[in-house]
Design a protein around this motif. Structure first.
Motif, PDB file in Angstrom:
ATOM      1  N   LEU A 268      13.679  12.584  -3.418  1.00 31.78           N
ATOM      2  CA  LEU A 268      14.808  11.693  -3.870  1.00 31.78           C
ATOM      3  C   LEU A 268      16.027  12.761  -4.412  1.00 31.78           C
ATOM      4  O   LEU A 268      17.021  12.215  -4.266  1.00 31.78           O
ATOM      5  N   GLU A 269      15.595  13.820  -4.765  1.00 31.90           N
ATOM      6  CA  GLU A 269      16.754  14.918  -4.955  1.00 31.90           C
ATOM      7  C   GLU A 269      17.255  15.130  -3.915  1.00 31.90           C
ATOM      8  O   GLU A 269      18.721  15.394  -3.867  1.00 31.90           O
ATOM      9  N   GLU A 270      16.689  15.561  -2.699  1.00 28.58           N
ATOM     10  CA  GLU A 270      17.278  15.936  -1.435  1.00 28.58           C
ATOM     11  C   GLU A 270      17.934  14.575  -0.811  1.00 28.58           C
ATOM     12  O   GLU A 270      19.407  15.005  -0.606  1.00 28.58           O
ATOM     13  N   TYR A 271      17.797  13.724  -1.286  1.00 31.47           N
ATOM     14  CA  TYR A 271      18.567  12.198  -0.481  1.00 31.47           C
ATOM     15  C   TYR A 271      19.676  12.113  -1.589  1.00 31.47           C
ATOM     16  O   TYR A 271      20.906  11.873  -0.824  1.00 31.47           O
ATOM     17  N   GLU A 272      19.656  12.344  -2.700  1.00 34.15           N
ATOM     18  CA  GLU A 272      20.798  12.453  -3.555  1.00 34.15           C
ATOM     19  C   GLU A 272      21.868  13.513  -3.217  1.00 34.15           C
ATOM     20  O   GLU A 272      22.975  13.173  -3.056  1.00 34.15           O
ATOM     21  N   PHE A 273      21.396  14.405  -2.726  1.00 35.52           N
ATOM     22  CA  PHE A 273      22.317  15.555  -2.454  1.00 35.52           C
ATOM     23  C   PHE A 273      22.900  15.023  -1.245  1.00 35.52           C
ATOM     24  O   PHE A 273      24.316  15.201  -0.859  1.00 35.52           O
ATOM     25  N   TRP A 274      22.363  14.592  -0.160  1.00 38.10           N
ATOM     26  CA  TRP A 274      23.090  14.481   1.214  1.00 38.10           C
ATOM     27  C   TRP A 274      23.826  13.074   0.859  1.00 38.10           C
ATOM     28  O   TRP A 274      25.163  13.395   1.474  1.00 38.10           O
ATOM     29  N   THR A 275      23.559  12.118  -0.029  1.00 38.56           N
ATOM     30  CA  THR A 275      24.706  11.225  -0.212  1.00 38.56           C
ATOM     31  C   THR A 275      25.704  11.518  -1.157  1.00 38.56           C
ATOM     32  O   THR A 275      26.836  10.940  -0.753  1.00 38.56           O
TER      33      THR A 275
ATOM     34  N   ASN B 201       0.879  -1.158   0.033  1.00 32.30           N
ATOM     35  CA  ASN B 201      -0.034   0.117   0.044  1.00 32.30           C
ATOM     36  C   ASN B 201       0.897   1.421   0.177  1.00 32.30           C
ATOM     37  O   ASN B 201       0.315   2.386  -0.022  1.00 32.30           O
ATOM     38  N   SER B 202       2.070   1.089   0.058  1.00 31.45           N
ATOM     39  CA  SER B 202       3.045   2.407   0.103  1.00 31.45           C
ATOM     40  C   SER B 202       2.982   2.970  -1.309  1.00 31.45           C
ATOM     41  O   SER B 202       2.859   2.337  -2.326  1.00 31.45           O
ATOM     42  N   CYS B 203       3.231   4.252  -1.171  1.00 28.04           N
ATOM     43  CA  CYS B 203       3.261   5.181  -2.455  1.00 28.04           C
ATOM     44  C   CYS B 203       4.727   5.547  -2.767  1.00 28.04           C
ATOM     45  O   CYS B 203       5.846   5.455  -1.839  1.00 28.04           O
ATOM     46  N   PRO B 204       5.292   5.706  -3.766  1.00 33.72           N
ATOM     47  CA  PRO B 204       6.578   6.075  -4.199  1.00 33.72           C
ATOM     48  C   PRO B 204       7.074   7.276  -3.614  1.00 33.72           C
ATOM     49  O   PRO B 204       6.138   8.262  -3.274  1.00 33.72           O
ATOM     50  N   PRO B 205       8.230   7.480  -3.158  1.00 37.38           N
ATOM     51  CA  PRO B 205       8.872   8.924  -2.387  1.00 37.38           C
ATOM     52  C   PRO B 205       8.698  10.024  -3.601  1.00 37.38           C
ATOM     53  O   PRO B 205       8.814   9.440  -4.859  1.00 37.38           O
ATOM     54  N   SER B 206       8.449  11.062  -3.148  1.00 36.31           N
ATOM     55  CA  SER B 206       8.243  12.245  -4.111  1.00 36.31           C
ATOM     56  C   SER B 206       9.679  12.582  -4.859  1.00 36.31           C
ATOM     57  O   SER B 206      10.800  12.194  -4.282  1.00 36.31           O
TER      58      SER B 206
END
Length: 52
Positions: free
Chosen positions: A40-47, A31-36
């Motif tokens: 995903l852009e913020e997560y990529e920046f952090w990594t 029932n989960s929806c995909p992340p916005s």
């Protein structure tokens, strides 16, 4: 020391001995929806820019 004295985020982390832990805390099911796209852009920046 002013924040402008640092060139990279990694320098700030090292100077102030900032550490953190990455841990899975969200359960994913059918029932989960995909992340916005923004998340995903913020997560990529952090990594790319934060030493994890």
């Amino acid at each position: 020391m002013a924040f402008s004295d640092f060139i990279t985020i990694a320098e700030v982390l090292e100077k102030f001995r900032i550490t953190y832990t990455v841990k899975d805390f969200v359960e994913i099911n059918e029932n989960s929806c995909p992340p916005s796209k923004h998340f995903l852009e913020e997560y990529e920046f952090w990594t790319q820019h934060i030493d994890i």
